[in-house]
Every structure is written in C-alpha cells, then in structure tokens.
Motif scaffolding. Sequence first.
Motif, short mmCIF file in Angstrom:
data_model
loop_
_atom_site.label_atom_id
_atom_site.label_comp_id
_atom_site.label_asym_id
_atom_site.label_seq_id
_atom_site.Cartn_x
_atom_site.Cartn_y
_atom_site.Cartn_z
N VAL A 22 23.19 -98.05 18.10
CA VAL A 22 22.34 -96.48 18.14
C VAL A 22 22.75 -95.70 18.19
O VAL A 22 23.87 -95.68 18.14
CB VAL A 22 21.18 -96.67 19.76
N SER A 23 23.03 -94.36 17.14
CA SER A 23 23.39 -93.33 17.29
C SER A 23 22.63 -92.43 17.07
O SER A 23 21.22 -91.94 16.46
CB SER A 23 24.27 -93.26 15.86
N LEU A 24 22.90 -90.72 17.34
CA LEU A 24 22.55 -89.79 17.37
C LEU A 24 22.82 -89.03 16.75
O LEU A 24 24.15 -88.17 17.01
CB LEU A 24 22.39 -89.07 19.29
N HIS A 25 22.14 -88.20 16.35
CA HIS A 25 22.70 -87.03 15.00
C HIS A 25 22.06 -85.97 15.57
O HIS A 25 20.67 -85.71 15.61
CB HIS A 25 21.97 -87.51 13.94
N GLN A 61 17.97 -87.02 16.01
CA GLN A 61 17.36 -87.61 15.44
C GLN A 61 18.32 -89.11 15.93
O GLN A 61 19.65 -89.29 16.33
CB GLN A 61 17.23 -87.26 13.93
N VAL A 62 17.22 -90.08 16.46
CA VAL A 62 18.06 -91.42 17.15
C VAL A 62 17.83 -92.11 16.01
O VAL A 62 16.66 -93.00 15.61
CB VAL A 62 17.46 -91.83 18.09
N PHE A 63 18.93 -92.61 15.51
CA PHE A 63 18.41 -93.72 14.33
C PHE A 63 19.18 -95.64 14.97
O PHE A 63 19.90 -95.86 16.11
CB PHE A 63 20.07 -94.08 13.92
N LYS A 65 19.55 -99.35 14.24
CA LYS A 65 19.77 -100.35 13.65
C LYS A 65 19.70 -101.63 13.68
O LYS A 65 20.88 -102.29 14.97
CB LYS A 65 21.09 -99.13 12.05
N ASN A 70 17.62 -99.73 8.98
CA ASN A 70 17.07 -99.32 9.89
C ASN A 70 16.03 -100.07 10.87
O ASN A 70 15.54 -100.37 9.82
CB ASN A 70 16.45 -97.90 9.65
N SER A 74 12.33 -96.76 12.19
CA SER A 74 13.50 -95.40 12.31
C SER A 74 14.20 -94.19 11.83
O SER A 74 14.28 -94.92 9.75
CB SER A 74 15.22 -96.13 12.96
N PRO A 75 14.07 -92.55 12.03
CA PRO A 75 14.70 -92.39 12.90
C PRO A 75 14.15 -91.61 13.69
O PRO A 75 12.44 -91.74 13.17
CB PRO A 75 16.00 -90.91 12.80
N SER A 77 12.78 -89.18 16.35
CA SER A 77 13.15 -87.46 17.48
C SER A 77 12.91 -87.49 18.08
O SER A 77 12.43 -88.37 19.04
CB SER A 77 12.00 -86.06 16.64
#
Length: 155
Positions: A22-25, A61-63, A65, A70, A74-75, A77
């Motif tokens: 999980v990564s957040l942009h 935006q939460v990705f 994977k 994805n 995904s992603p 909001s």
Amino acid sequence: FTIQAKDAYENTREDTSSAFSVSLHGSGGTPVSSGSIIEDPPSTAATYTASFNLQNAKGYQVFLKYGNDNLKGSPFSLTVKPAGLCGTTSTIRGTGLTASSISPTKSAFTIQARDEYGNAKTQGIAGSSQFVVRVARTADANQQGTNGLPPMYSS
C-alpha cells in the motif's frame, strides 16, 4: 482496512502467500507514505490487514498492489480531515495583540484553530469549544499602560 485475497473468478484464495503493498500519494502525485500489510491469524480465508498513519489533512490516492499490479478499484480516494482542536498549536494574529484603542475605535485579532499536527480547522467547531484570552496592561518605557490596577470609570 482489510484485504480479502481472491482469484480472477472472485473466489476466495486459499493460498496465503500473497504479497500486497500500500502506498499513499498526495496532491503532488509522489508517494508521501507507505503502509504496512500483515497477514491475519492463520486461516484459509487469506485476509490481510493494511494500516498507515497520516498527519497532514488533505486528499490522498491510496494505491493497493499485488506485486506490480493495482488491485481492482485501486487507486482509492481518501480525504483526511483535521484531528481535534489543540490550543498549543493554534495561532493568533492581528493588531489587537500589540496596540490598544479607546472606545469607539476597535482593536481586533484572529485565532486560527489547529489540530495537534498543525492542520488548520476550517469548519465550525462543534461542542462550543472556547479559547480564553487574557488582556494585561503593561507599563514600560516603550509600552503604554499604568502602574497598578487600571482606573475605575463610572457613569
């Protein structure tokens, strides 16, 4: 939040060796945080719990994977709102802090309510939260004021 591992036909996976990330942009598009994903206690349900900690109130935006792909949807909001009111991080400004006036002229100042992380509270504060402001007179060579208590005025 919880991730349920499923195969291409939407069947619950029994293999618990999935590698999720999980990564957040933030608004700039670059990753601002990565979370952790741990496998839930042993079962044949192949469920995982994802978590992360954010301190900046804004949109993300939460990705999610699986490997480099994805997950479905995904992603996602995510909007983080400010936490509860914190007096020590709230700010105050205005000419009413350094200059006084005699009626009918007014002096004013503004208090910007903030949460414990310094995020501005831009919505009304529920529960009638209050700030206490104390006005003190000073007497110094470069400041106005008198020694002792202020004089009493009567009508």
